[in-house]
Structure formats: structure tokens, C-alpha cells
Design an enzyme around this catalytic site. Structure first.
Site, PDB file in Angstrom:
ATOM      1  N   CYS A   1      41.334  40.253  46.848  1.00  0.00           N
ATOM      2  CA  CYS A   1      41.002  40.791  45.516  1.00  0.00           C
ATOM      3  C   CYS A   1      42.232  41.396  44.856  1.00  0.00           C
ATOM      4  O   CYS A   1      42.384  41.338  43.644  1.00  0.00           O
ATOM      5  CB  CYS A   1      39.911  41.842  45.646  1.00  0.00           C
ATOM      6  SG  CYS A   1      40.285  43.091  46.889  1.00  0.00           S
TER       7      CYS A   1
ATOM      8  N   GLU B   1      33.006  46.926  44.002  1.00  0.00           N
ATOM      9  CA  GLU B   1      34.422  46.572  44.226  1.00  0.00           C
ATOM     10  C   GLU B   1      34.543  45.097  43.899  1.00  0.00           C
ATOM     11  O   GLU B   1      34.046  44.252  44.654  1.00  0.00           O
ATOM     12  CB  GLU B   1      34.805  46.802  45.695  1.00  0.00           C
ATOM     13  CG  GLU B   1      34.685  48.218  46.177  1.00  0.00           C
ATOM     14  CD  GLU B   1      35.722  49.148  45.586  1.00  0.00           C
ATOM     15  OE1 GLU B   1      36.724  48.662  45.039  1.00  0.00           O
ATOM     16  OE2 GLU B   1      35.507  50.366  45.660  1.00  0.00           O
TER      17      GLU B   1
ATOM     18  N   GLU C   1      40.553  34.794  37.992  1.00  0.00           N
ATOM     19  CA  GLU C   1      40.830  34.994  39.421  1.00  0.00           C
ATOM     20  C   GLU C   1      40.653  33.658  40.154  1.00  0.00           C
ATOM     21  O   GLU C   1      39.561  33.100  40.174  1.00  0.00           O
ATOM     22  CB  GLU C   1      39.870  36.039  39.998  1.00  0.00           C
ATOM     23  CG  GLU C   1      40.191  36.397  41.430  1.00  0.00           C
ATOM     24  CD  GLU C   1      39.175  37.344  42.051  1.00  0.00           C
ATOM     25  OE1 GLU C   1      37.965  37.108  41.906  1.00  0.00           O
ATOM     26  OE2 GLU C   1      39.598  38.309  42.705  1.00  0.00           O
TER      27      GLU C   1
ATOM     28  N   THR D   1      28.985  38.222  40.221  1.00  0.00           N
ATOM     29  CA  THR D   1      27.890  38.683  41.092  1.00  0.00           C
ATOM     30  C   THR D   1      27.660  40.175  40.873  1.00  0.00           C
ATOM     31  O   THR D   1      26.507  40.633  40.879  1.00  0.00           O
ATOM     32  CB  THR D   1      28.220  38.420  42.580  1.00  0.00           C
ATOM     33  OG1 THR D   1      28.754  37.106  42.704  1.00  0.00           O
ATOM     34  CG2 THR D   1      26.993  38.535  43.451  1.00  0.00           C
TER      35      THR D   1
ATOM     36  N   LYS E   1      24.399  43.352  54.267  1.00  0.00           N
ATOM     37  CA  LYS E   1      24.329  41.886  54.235  1.00  0.00           C
ATOM     38  C   LYS E   1      25.745  41.330  54.169  1.00  0.00           C
ATOM     39  O   LYS E   1      26.418  41.423  53.145  1.00  0.00           O
ATOM     40  CB  LYS E   1      23.535  41.383  53.021  1.00  0.00           C
ATOM     41  CG  LYS E   1      23.190  39.901  53.216  1.00  0.00           C
ATOM     42  CD  LYS E   1      22.824  39.178  51.941  1.00  0.00           C
ATOM     43  CE  LYS E   1      24.023  38.671  51.179  1.00  0.00           C
ATOM     44  NZ  LYS E   1      24.850  37.687  51.892  1.00  0.00           N
TER      45      LYS E   1
ATOM     46  N   GLY F   1      32.543  42.031  45.991  1.00  0.00           N
ATOM     47  CA  GLY F   1      32.476  40.593  45.762  1.00  0.00           C
ATOM     48  C   GLY F   1      32.966  40.259  44.369  1.00  0.00           C
ATOM     49  O   GLY F   1      33.704  41.039  43.756  1.00  0.00           O
TER      50      GLY F   1
ATOM     51  N   GLU G   1      27.160  35.052  53.753  1.00  0.00           N
ATOM     52  CA  GLU G   1      26.493  34.006  54.552  1.00  0.00           C
ATOM     53  C   GLU G   1      27.526  33.142  55.276  1.00  0.00           C
ATOM     54  O   GLU G   1      27.211  32.496  56.272  1.00  0.00           O
ATOM     55  CB  GLU G   1      25.580  33.139  53.666  1.00  0.00           C
ATOM     56  CG  GLU G   1      26.242  32.462  52.476  1.00  0.00           C
ATOM     57  CD  GLU G   1      26.287  33.365  51.233  1.00  0.00           C
ATOM     58  OE1 GLU G   1      26.476  34.589  51.384  1.00  0.00           O
ATOM     59  OE2 GLU G   1      26.145  32.837  50.111  1.00  0.00           O
TER      60      GLU G   1
HETATM   61  P1  NAD Z   1      30.534  36.657  45.912  1.00  0.00           P
HETATM   62  O1  NAD Z   1      30.336  37.572  44.773  1.00  0.00           O
HETATM   63  O2  NAD Z   1      30.218  35.234  45.756  1.00  0.00           O
HETATM   64  O3  NAD Z   1      29.669  37.136  47.173  1.00  0.00           O
HETATM   65  C1  NAD Z   1      29.801  38.431  47.698  1.00  0.00           C
HETATM   66  C2  NAD Z   1      28.518  38.785  48.423  1.00  0.00           C
HETATM   67  O4  NAD Z   1      27.464  38.844  47.465  1.00  0.00           O
HETATM   68  C3  NAD Z   1      28.072  37.780  49.475  1.00  0.00           C
HETATM   69  O5  NAD Z   1      27.516  38.485  50.562  1.00  0.00           O
HETATM   70  C4  NAD Z   1      26.997  36.987  48.749  1.00  0.00           C
HETATM   71  O6  NAD Z   1      26.030  36.440  49.609  1.00  0.00           O
HETATM   72  C5  NAD Z   1      26.375  38.062  47.880  1.00  0.00           C
HETATM   73  N1  NAD Z   1      25.685  37.559  46.685  1.00  0.00           N
HETATM   74  C6  NAD Z   1      25.948  36.443  45.969  1.00  0.00           C
HETATM   75  N2  NAD Z   1      25.083  36.346  44.927  1.00  0.00           N
HETATM   76  C7  NAD Z   1      24.272  37.425  44.984  1.00  0.00           C
HETATM   77  C8  NAD Z   1      23.196  37.901  44.195  1.00  0.00           C
HETATM   78  N3  NAD Z   1      22.765  37.236  43.112  1.00  0.00           N
HETATM   79  N4  NAD Z   1      22.594  39.056  44.546  1.00  0.00           N
HETATM   80  C9  NAD Z   1      23.015  39.756  45.617  1.00  0.00           C
HETATM   81  N5  NAD Z   1      24.020  39.352  46.421  1.00  0.00           N
HETATM   82  C10 NAD Z   1      24.653  38.208  46.099  1.00  0.00           C
HETATM   83  O7  NAD Z   1      32.026  36.878  46.388  1.00  0.00           O
HETATM   84  P2  NAD Z   1      32.795  36.125  47.551  1.00  0.00           P
HETATM   85  O8  NAD Z   1      33.089  34.748  47.074  1.00  0.00           O
HETATM   86  O9  NAD Z   1      32.098  36.318  48.850  1.00  0.00           O
HETATM   87  O10 NAD Z   1      34.131  37.002  47.625  1.00  0.00           O
HETATM   88  C11 NAD Z   1      35.164  36.847  46.741  1.00  0.00           C
HETATM   89  C12 NAD Z   1      35.154  37.900  45.660  1.00  0.00           C
HETATM   90  O11 NAD Z   1      35.118  39.199  46.232  1.00  0.00           O
HETATM   91  C13 NAD Z   1      36.401  37.860  44.819  1.00  0.00           C
HETATM   92  O12 NAD Z   1      36.071  37.941  43.457  1.00  0.00           O
HETATM   93  C14 NAD Z   1      37.167  39.102  45.260  1.00  0.00           C
HETATM   94  O13 NAD Z   1      38.052  39.592  44.300  1.00  0.00           O
HETATM   95  C15 NAD Z   1      36.078  40.038  45.582  1.00  0.00           C
HETATM   96  N6  NAD Z   1      36.549  41.095  46.489  1.00  0.00           N
HETATM   97  C16 NAD Z   1      36.781  42.347  45.979  1.00  0.00           C
HETATM   98  C17 NAD Z   1      37.278  43.354  46.806  1.00  0.00           C
HETATM   99  C18 NAD Z   1      37.575  44.728  46.272  1.00  0.00           C
HETATM  100  O14 NAD Z   1      37.789  45.618  47.073  1.00  0.00           O
HETATM  101  N7  NAD Z   1      37.598  44.940  44.972  1.00  0.00           N
HETATM  102  C19 NAD Z   1      37.517  43.075  48.159  1.00  0.00           C
HETATM  103  C20 NAD Z   1      37.260  41.796  48.641  1.00  0.00           C
HETATM  104  C21 NAD Z   1      36.764  40.807  47.788  1.00  0.00           C
END
Ligand code: NAD
Length: 494
Positions: free
Chosen positions: A289, A255, A390, A237, A180, A233, A183
Site C-alpha cells: 500500500c 487502511e 494504484e 472495498t 476475516k 484493503g 480468501e
Molecule cells: P481488497 O479490498 O480486494 O480485499 C481486502 C479484504 O476485503 C479481503 O479480505 C476481501 O475478502 C475483503 N472484501 C472484499 N470485498 C468485500 C466486501 N464487499 N465486504 C467486505 N469485505 C470485502 O484488497 P486486496 O486486493 O486484498 O489488497 C490490496 C489492497 O489493500 C490495496 O489497495 C492496498 O493498498 C491495500 N492495503 C492497504 C494497507 C494499509 O495499511 N493502508 C495495507 C495493505 C494493503
């Protein structure tokens, strides 16, 4: 900027078919740099996700992929890598339109995605078990097998690269996947599905479901038919994903976020450290990240380093990612820009010194996009929220320090532990400091480079498990002990 693209209507890839959402719902996607409508994608829900999981379950249980020889799996993944390369310009430009980053960065991401498929294509034939010498008259050995159905959820900041980091090792190991994308940025993942179809990976082995986190995402995390969930993410989350995964105690890798220290000692190469501070903080608009969002600077060079950094800020040309020479694109959405701007207000209120930025750039070319100037706060104390949370945008917090011990203490004073940078010409100090930093990735005299061969992941609340390299494939493998008795005599225990 290149000519405007035509709006394209996409479908999702489930069970080897291109489908709309069952509800018929769609989401419009807008270029974050121009506001232009670029695509319409299905807004998948819990029901669509459930269908994809069923398809993947069936594909795995019937052996559609795990019974394909490792050699043939590898060959197909090599074809995916080549196809990505053949379409690299198209994919890079699409990535820019969907998530805003400058073209040069998107080109790098696309090349990395191809390299990732190539790395794991080669690794498919090198997965091996072990034979061990055991006390009894038996042959005992270990085999590695695919985990099964892997749910994979990714964020919006590196859409194609994250899809590759997830799919390539899982497929090399013989798993089937339901991915997934965010969005907000599903387009290159859907194009990748087209490539996966074209090279001949069987139906149901890869399923790409577009849709929101709540509905599609949480269904994937909690489904008892999914054997593993791999998530990238935000940390908040990640917690929810972990809770969802308890339904069937599925394997989990996370991650998550970071608040990464980039430490500059007075004995560093000055110009290299200036560049490293800027690149660490502002690459990909700071939506990274591993961004070096806390710049720890030794007091004796503090004023000089800040002056040199500020002198270079005008070189960070803002604009649409497809405009030649642009070094910083728009933020992903107006909501996200507002969140970042709120942190800027918090920083001012907390008493940090705003050195530059903090504003939306003025000019007609910026009006329709989510642009924000690169922003630097000085005299940030480690207790301030802008030093602890962050922000995920172009905001750098500068924290002066006096001693090596103090730098290490401040660096580690965080709930996160993803990455860190150290700048010094003193190799002993460099190693001393790196040894004491509680983070999964530590750079010396550089910031941000990473390789598909090397593990990626965080300590503390930055995650669980590692992606990439040989470590990355381990998370997609089960370990089975096999025990063969060579002695035919009944054991006579009873
Ligand atoms: P997010 O957590 O809002 O969303 C990430 C994904 O999770 C999206 O696909 C979203 O639709 C999904 N999601 C959201 N709520 C959910 C739920 N309740 N159940 C299942 N899936 C759900 O993150 P974002 O805003 O898309 O990305 C930014 C974050 O990602 C930052 O915190 C960043 O540090 C992190 N990130 C980490 C790495 C790493 O390698 N550690 C790499 C890239 C981004």
C-alpha cells in the site's frame, strides 16, 4: 527451492472449535510461485460469519475476556509473541508458499508480527483514564473500556503481519474479535488461531472465518451485532465497508490504498536514493500500500539517476520466494498479474517510455508462477492513469520535476495520502517538503521502515484512523465519563 509441502486441509476457528463451512464448501489454494496445490480451506459464507459473530457477541457480553485482568491479558499476548517466534521459520515459509513474497521479507513480517503482540502485551496494563478538576462539588473521571465485538478484515499482501496489527491492540484493550483474512491468504492467520488456542485465550474471544469478501466479509461489516469494523484493503472495498457499517453506525477504521510519491532532489546522496527508489517500488513485488510507485526526480539528475537504477535492475532476481537469493517473487494470482499487465498496456498507450520490464520472464522455472519483470516507465505525466491509479505491482512511474514547489504540487496531486519519501541532504528542504506533504507517513532519506511504536495510516482516501503505537489502541477503546456528586443536598430545581 525447498521440498514440496504436503497439501493440508484446514478448518476455521469459531467459538473455540475447529469447524468446516456449514455448506461444506472449500477453496483450494495454490502456491503463486509454483502453481502447486498447498492447502484446502473452508469457504465460509454469510451463515458461518453470522455464527462467529454470535460467538464473539456472547464472549464479550459474558465477559470472557474483558473481565480477565489487564495483567493476565498481557501475559497471554506475550505468550502469543513467544510462540510466533518459536515457529518463525515454519510461519515464514508458509507465508512464502501462500502469498509469494521472498523468504527474507516473510521472515521480517513474522518477526514484526511477534513484536506487535509484544508491544501490545506490554500496553495492556498501561491503558488508563483521567481525573479532571471540575467546577461542581463532584469527582469526575474518565475510564477507557473495550469497544466490544471487533470485525477485522485484512488483505493478502501481509497476511500474518496484518492479522497481528489487528488482533494485538484489540485484545490488549479487552475486545473480542472476528477476523476475516483474505480468501487468497488465510493460512498463517489459521496457524495463529492454533497458537491463540494453545496459549489459552478463552473460546469465542478470537474467531477466524475464512471466505470471500462478498458473503463472509460484507456480513461482518454490516452485522448490527458488531461494534467496530477495522478494515485494510482497497479503497473501493473500503467504501463498501463504510456503507455496511451504517447498519448500526459501528465504529470504523480503514487502511486503504496509496499512490505514493518518492521525491529525489539533485542534492540527495545519489547511491542511497537509487537504492531507495528501487526498494520503495519493488519490495514485496510492489504489492505494498505504501509502495513508492511514483518516483519524482529533479530534472538535473534525471538521466544519471535513471541510468543508475537501470544498472541495478538485473540484481532483482526473480523466482520462487524460497529459492535462495530471490529478491522478487510472483504476484499473488494470475488475475492480479493480468490487472498489472493491463496497466502496462495503458502506460504504453498513454505515451510513457517503457524503460525496462513489462514482460513475463522467460524460462522453465517461471512457467507455473505469476511472475512479472520489474517495470519502469519514464516521462510519465501526472495526468496519466499510471501516475494516478494504484497498480499494486512491480511498476514504477518516473515523473521529472524542476522546482521544489512543483515537486510538492505533483506529490499532493492525488486522491491518496498514505506515504511519501523525500531524498535530500539539505535538512531545511527536507523538513519544508515533509511539512507540506499530505500523507500519514513521510520518510526522509529512507523508504518503508515502520515500527510498532509509531502510528500507521493515511490522509484523504488512504483511510480513516490510525493503527499501531498508542494511537492504534485508541480505536479499540470507548471513553466513559463518570460523575459522582459529593453534595448530598437535593438540587431543588422543581
Ligand atoms: P481488497 O479490498 O480486494 O480485499 C481486502 C479484504 O476485503 C479481503 O479480505 C476481501 O475478502 C475483503 N472484501 C472484499 N470485498 C468485500 C466486501 N464487499 N465486504 C467486505 N469485505 C470485502 O484488497 P486486496 O486486493 O486484498 O489488497 C490490496 C489492497 O489493500 C490495496 O489497495 C492496498 O493498498 C491495500 N492495503 C492497504 C494497507 C494499509 O495499511 N493502508 C495495507 C495493505 C494493503
Amino acid at each position: 527451492m525447498a521440498a514440496a509441502s504436503q497439501t493440508k486441509t484446514y478448518r476455521m476457528w469459531i467459538d473455540g472449535k475447529w469447524v468446516e463451512a456449514l455448506s461444506g464448501a472449500t477453496r483450494d489454494l495454490f502456491d503463486p510461485g509454483s502453481g502447486e496445490l498447498i492447502a484446502r480451506v473452508p469457504e465460509g459464507s454469510q451463515k458461518d460469519m453470522s455464527l462467529a459473530v454470535d460467538a464473539a457477541r456472547q464472549a464479550f457480553d459474558q465477559g470472557a475476556w474483558r473481565k480477565v485482568s489487564a495483567l493476565d491479558r498481557g501475559k497471554l499476548l506475550f505468550k502469543v509473541a513467544n510462540a510466533i517466534r518459536n515457529e518463525s521459520q515454519f510461519l515464514a515459509e508458509l507465508e512464502v508458499r501462500n502469498c509469494g513474497k521472498p523468504l527474507a521479507e516473510a521472515e521480517f513480517d513474522v518477526a514484526d508480527a511477534a513484536n506487535c503482540f509484544e508491544f501490545y502485551a506490554g500496553l495492556a496494563t498501561k491503558i488508563h483514564g483521567q481525573t479532571l478538576s471540575v467546577p461542581a462539588n463532584s469527582v469526575s473521571y474518565v475510564v477507557r473500556e473495550p469497544v466490544g465485538v471487533c470485525g477485522q478484515i485484512i488483505p493478502w499482501n501481509y497476511p500474518l503481519m496484518m492479522a497481528a496489527w489487528k488482533l494485538a491492540p484489540a485484545l490488549a484493550a479487552g475486545n473480542v474479535c472476528v477476523l476475516k483474512p483474505s480468501e487468497l491468504t488465510p493460512l498463517t492467520a489459521l496457524e495463529l488461531a492454533r497458537i491463540i488456542e494453545a496459549v489459552g485465550i478463552p473460546p469465542g474471544v478470537v474467531n477466524i472465518v475464512t471466505g470471500p469478501g462478498v458473503g463472509a466479509g460484507d456480513e461482518l461489516a454490516s452485522s448490527p451485532k458488531v461494534d467496530k469494523i477495522a478494515f485494510t484493503g482497497g479503497t473501493a472495498t473500503g467504501r463498501k465497508i463504510m456503507l455496511g457499517a451504517t447498519s448500526n453506525l459501528k465504529k470504523i477504521s480503514l487502511e486503504l490504498g496509496g499512490k505514493n510519491p518518492n521525491i529525489v532532489f539533485a542534492d540527495a546522496d545519489f547511491e542511497a536514493a537509487v537504492d531507495g527508489a528501487l526498494f520503495g517500488a519493488f519490495a514485496n513485488q510492489g504489492e505494498v500500500c505504501s509502495a513508492g510507485s511514483r518516483l519524482l526526480v529533479e530534472k538535473s539528475i534525471h538521466s544519471a539517476l535513471i541510468a543508475a537504477i537501470l544498472k541495478k535492475i538485473p540484481r532483482i532476481k526473480l523466482g520462487h520466494g524460497l529459492t535462495p537469493g530471490v529478491k522478487m517473487g510472483p504476484l499473488i494470482s494470475s488475475d492480479h498479474r493480468q490487472k498489472v499487465e493491463n496497466y502496462i498496456k495503458i502506460g504504453i498507450k498513454e505515451g510513457a517510455t517503457l524503460l525496462c520490464g513489462g514482460q513475463r520472464p522467460s524460462g522453465a522455472e517461471f512457467e507455473a508462477g505469476n511472475f512479472l519483470e520489474p517495470t519502469i516507465f519514464d516521462h510519465v505525466s501526472p495526468q496519466m492513469r499510471i501516475a494516478r491509479e494504484e497498480i499494486f505491482g512491480p511498476v514504477l512511474s518516473v515523473i521529472p520535476f524542476e522546482t521544489e514547489e512543483q515537486a510538492i504540487q505533483i506529490a499532493n496531486d492525488t486522491e491518496y495520502g498514505l506515504a511519501a519519501g523525500v531524498w535530500t541532504k539539505n535538512v531545511n528542504r527536507g523538513l519544508r517538503v515533509m511539512n507540506q506533504i499530505r500523507a500519514g507517513i513521510v520518510w526522509l532519506n529512507t523508504y518503508h521502515p515502520t515500527f510498532n511504536e509509531m502510528p500507521w495510516g493515511g490522509y484523504k482516501q488512504s483511510g480513516i484512523g490510525r493503527e499501531l503505537g498508542l494511537y492504534g489502541i485508541e480505536g479499540y477503546l470507548e471513553i466513559k465519563q463518570i460523575n459522582i456528586n459529593l453534595d448530598e443536598t437535593p438540587i431543588g430545581w422543581y
